[in-house]
Scaffold this active site. Structure first.
Site, mmCIF file in Angstrom:
data_model
loop_
_atom_site.group_PDB
_atom_site.id
_atom_site.type_symbol
_atom_site.label_atom_id
_atom_site.label_comp_id
_atom_site.label_asym_id
_atom_site.label_seq_id
_atom_site.Cartn_x
_atom_site.Cartn_y
_atom_site.Cartn_z
ATOM 1 N N ASP A 242 3.406 -5.182 5.545
ATOM 2 C CA ASP A 242 3.370 -6.159 4.448
ATOM 3 C C ASP A 242 3.040 -7.555 4.958
ATOM 4 O OD1 ASP A 242 5.255 -3.878 3.467
ATOM 5 O OD2 ASP A 242 4.427 -4.903 1.726
HETATM 6 O O1 MRU Z 1 7.882 -2.015 -1.719
HETATM 7 P P1 MRU Z 1 6.495 -1.477 -1.548
HETATM 8 O O2 MRU Z 1 6.330 -0.083 -2.044
HETATM 9 O O3 MRU Z 1 5.456 -2.426 -2.100
HETATM 10 O O4 MRU Z 1 6.288 -1.435 0.031
HETATM 11 C C1 MRU Z 1 5.084 -0.937 0.540
HETATM 12 C C2 MRU Z 1 5.023 -0.949 2.022
HETATM 13 O O5 MRU Z 1 5.937 -1.355 2.701
HETATM 14 C C3 MRU Z 1 3.722 -0.532 2.637
HETATM 15 O O6 MRU Z 1 3.936 0.073 3.874
HETATM 16 C C4 MRU Z 1 2.823 -1.774 2.832
HETATM 17 O O7 MRU Z 1 2.781 -2.552 1.683
HETATM 18 C C5 MRU Z 1 1.450 -1.390 3.208
HETATM 19 S S1 MRU Z 1 0.538 -0.648 1.879
HETATM 20 C C6 MRU Z 1 -1.024 -0.373 2.465
#
Ligand code: MRU
Length: 359
Positions: A242
């Protein structure tokens, strides 16, 4: 047919409501910026790249509706205000904030040009969709080749966490893109995907994508990771991100940190796969990243039914920070595979290369 998290054409945006998957595939209309903000906050759309894409496309849709009769200045100030608002939807993933900064700079420049229209702005946003898919394919290709070149077996077994696939991006995926590339190269034996408590992105979404693509895969609970590493011949762990900061520390779905610790113990290569748009060179180390805390209900309830003892306190951080020292095999971006300590230089060199192409 490939899965599509986002359906867009000029003036219209729909998202696949990921809260209803895998039982129901329902596309919801996103008519304006506020609807996108809500869909992101409520996780109808999630995943760092998809959040930015949906946020920005919602602005393109609303500008399309508002442009008739509106002055350039009014449209520009609406765009700047909307971008500032979209950034507040979820704090940890950096993609929306980076896109907002880039688009705000663009609007501020464009509005000063006497012949500027909303058209160039919409085109700039629309280009994000294609770029994201192309970047993901490059990530997949670099990552797959790197893994194969270091593997002890002809076919590899990969462990992944959360959902980083077509549902989390404009298409193909990042860590799941690496898995797709390994599969299409004929070099993948099996995938283990974690359930990813408490929101179950692994069990609901990654498992759905793997079954959809007929990739051989097995679902495990998060608590089975060390056992799987000991017994299942895992060749590498590949996860998404993220936010990756300058020293390589990486924020990703809660549980990533313990996966990296377990991988080190078992001497299993640990990779982070993400586009450069998930990197934030303005922060020096992971301690500076704001980690989103989500409602306790995500832990205490399941499908609307309470499963936890009434009255218990809950702590629900949505992400954790994996220190760069645990990212033992590298950070895979669209430019290649980088050691965490080389990330800043790799991104800066490639950014210069991009600018010199456009000049
Ligand atoms: O809370 P989320 O589902 O948005 O978290 C998603 C993640 O942590 C993913 O690993 C990250 O955003 C990468 S998506 C290509």
């Amino acid at each position: 047919m490939s899965l599509q998290a986002v359906r867009y054409r000029r003036g219209s945006l729909q998202i696949l409501n990921q809260r209803l998957l895998p039982e129901h595939s329902v596309y919801e209309e996103i008519p304006d910026v506020q609807a996108a903000w809500r869909a992101i906050r409520e996780m109808q759309v999630r995943g760092a790249p998809a959040i930015a894409i949906v946020g920005c496309l919602s602005l393109a849709v609303e500008l399309h509706q508002r442009e008739e009769g509106a002055s350039r200045e009014d449209l520009a100030s609406f765009a700047l205000e909307s971008l500032g608002h979209l950034v507040t939807s979820r704090p940890t993933a950096v993609n929306m904030a980076r896109a907002a900064q880039e688009l705000s700079d663009f609007v501020t420049r464009e509005v000063k040009r006497p012949d500027s229209t909303a058209e160039s702005f919409k085109e700039k946003i629309e280009a994000m969709l294609d770029k994201d898919i192309q970047d993901n394919k490059s990530i997949g290709n670099h990552g797959a080749k790197h893994i194969i070149s270091r593997a002890k077996t002809e076919k590899v077994i990969i462990l992944t966490h959360c959902n980083t696939g077509s549902l989390a991006t404009a298409g193909y995926g990042t860590a799941l893109g690496v898995i797709r590339s390994l599969w299409s190269m004929g070099c993948l034996e099996h995938v283990y995907c974690t359930e990813t408590r408490p929101y179950n992105q692994g069990a609901r979404l990654t498992a759905y994508e793997l079954v959809h693509d007929k990739i051989p895969a097995t679902l495990i609970a998060d608590s089975m990771v060390s056992m799987a590493m000991k017994e299942k011949g895992i060749s590498a762990v590949v996860v998404g991100a993220d936010r990756i900061v300058a020293n390589g520390d990486t924020a990703n779905k809660i549980g990533t940190y313990q996966l990296a610790i377990a991988a080190l113990h078992h001497r299993i290569p640990f990779y982070v796969a993400a586009p450069s748009s998930s990197c934030d060179l303005t922060l020096e180390s992971g301690g500076q990243i704001v980690v989103e805390e989500r409602p306790g209900k995500e832990l205490t309830d399941f499908n609307g039914a309470r499963i936890a003892a009434p009255g218990i306190n809950v702590w629900n951080p949505a992400f954790d920070i994996t220190p760069h020292s645990l990212i033992t095999a590298g950070i895979i971006t669209e430019f290649g595979v980088h050691e965490p300590g080389e990330l800043r230089k790799a991104l800066t060199d490639n950014a210069h290369r991009d600018t010199s192409h456009t000049c």
